[in-house]
Design an enzyme around this catalytic site. Sequence first.
Site, mmCIF file in Angstrom:
data_model
loop_
_atom_site.group_PDB
_atom_site.id
_atom_site.type_symbol
_atom_site.label_atom_id
_atom_site.label_comp_id
_atom_site.label_asym_id
_atom_site.label_seq_id
_atom_site.Cartn_x
_atom_site.Cartn_y
_atom_site.Cartn_z
ATOM 1 N N HIS A 1 0.820 -1.226 0.000
ATOM 2 C CA HIS A 1 0.000 0.000 0.000
ATOM 3 C C HIS A 1 0.856 1.280 0.000
ATOM 4 O O HIS A 1 0.899 1.959 -1.011
ATOM 5 C CB HIS A 1 -1.011 0.054 1.163
ATOM 6 C CG HIS A 1 -1.946 -1.094 1.201
ATOM 7 N ND1 HIS A 1 -2.752 -1.420 0.131
ATOM 8 C CD2 HIS A 1 -2.215 -2.022 2.167
ATOM 9 C CE1 HIS A 1 -3.480 -2.489 0.439
ATOM 10 N NE2 HIS A 1 -3.159 -2.879 1.660
ATOM 11 N N ASP B 1 -5.266 -8.141 -3.678
ATOM 12 C CA ASP B 1 -5.600 -7.870 -2.281
ATOM 13 C C ASP B 1 -6.930 -8.503 -1.841
ATOM 14 O O ASP B 1 -6.997 -9.694 -1.612
ATOM 15 C CB ASP B 1 -5.578 -6.353 -2.044
ATOM 16 C CG ASP B 1 -5.516 -5.972 -0.570
ATOM 17 O OD1 ASP B 1 -5.536 -6.861 0.285
ATOM 18 O OD2 ASP B 1 -5.442 -4.762 -0.274
HETATM 19 ZN ZN LIG Z 1 -3.540 -6.940 2.567
#
Ligand SMILES: [Zn+2]
Length: 336
Positions: free
Chosen positions: A200, A251
């Site tokens: 991220h 994800d």
């Molecule tokens: Zn994750």
Amino acid sequence: MSRTIALPGFVNAHSHAFQRALRGRAAGSDFWSWRETMLAEAERQTPAGVAELYERTYREARAAGYTAVGEFHYLGLETALAAARAAANAGLELVCLYVAYARGGLDLMRQSSVDQYLGELEELRDAGVSVGVAPHSVRACPRSWLEELGRYAQREKLVLHIHADEQPREIEECLAEHGCRPIELLADCGCLDERTTVVHATHANGAELDLLRDADSTICVCPTTEADLGDGFVPAVRIHHREIPLCIGSDSNMRIDPLEELRQLEGIARRQDGRRGIFTTDELWQIGGANGARALGLVSWPDLAIDLDHRSLDGVAEEHLRAALVAGCGSDVVVA
Ligand SMILES: [Zn+2]
């Protein structure tokens, strides 16, 4: 018989396959309320359920053009073995990013000590599963765990993956506990090197990005999930400017489409900069494939095949094929 062309497969460097079960569920108005629903789903997982759900999810990923996956796995040892078998059945290379979890979360996610964690990781290695070291986050692992896991990964030459800077609250908590930001803490604990991937980095500041650049670490972006969860925009232009390697992950698997991940990444960069073509086509394909393989410690991974007669490619000249795939196609152009 339609015409096809082989291209390097996409590498999904960050997946939580069980979250595929949440697709279409609104699950609250922010990340933290979504997390409650997600934890309830995690608690329901069994080895038999994982075997079935993960194989279906991995088949969907394989059909979408992912040929390797880094499964960021925090559901314990038995389900990790089931996930590895599911990937093999689906024809996907799997690296189990086995998660260390000291505090918070659910009972089934946690280990009582780093020794217990490393024992479980060694069991996976003994069973022939490719692994990476994966402290969940600075939220879930205290400093002493991060230091020991960083040392172990370096000694064993294993990749190390960790979530960081996904949500502002995580940064505030880190500042309160440690007096520094998450990626600064990772640097301080010896967790940043060329085998490290930070997942991220949505809210990373300039100093944190400089640390990643100096360590030659990778950032894994997951734009469809980050949009779905309301995380924010990855600082794509600032990352590109520093030449920090990027890779992609599906994800939460609420969408499984590598072309869309790449298109969103470039779209974010264009909106941030007011210019076009921030990432070249070559760079985007490298982000989709080779960079993900490097992040997972893979030397090779299977190719994919594109259906050249697909309606989305009608009128596209061959020299524009890879650009057209990222700009205008969904993963249904991949020959399943
Ligand atoms: Zn994750």
